[in-house]
Motif scaffolding. Structure first.
Motif: not given
Length: 71
Positions: A32, A5, A66, A34
């Motif tokens: 994309t 990440d 999220l 995260s």
């Protein structure tokens, strides 16, 4: 050594994510993300540079997604 990440965030800073040549690429780039820190960076960048409502709305939706995943 950083995590995947961390590397992704460094490779795709907000200016690269949000300055794509078309909205499809911007949408894909946001999809994309995260982590919340990257989202915050994108919001800050967008507010400082373009302040596009539709992009900020999409980032907000991603933040909600999220948050739901964390619960």
């Amino acid at each position: 050594m950083g995590t995947a990440d961390d590397r992704e965030s460094n490779e795709f800073p907000p200016e690269k994510r949000l300055e794509a040549p078309n909205t499809r690429l911007i949408k894909a780039s946001i999809a994309t993300i995260s982590d919340m820190e990257t989202l915050r960076e994108c919001v800050a960048y967008e507010n400082a540079h373009k302040n596009r409502t539709q992009i900020l709305r999409r980032v907000k939706w991603k933040a909600e997604e999220l948050s739901e995943d964390e619960e």
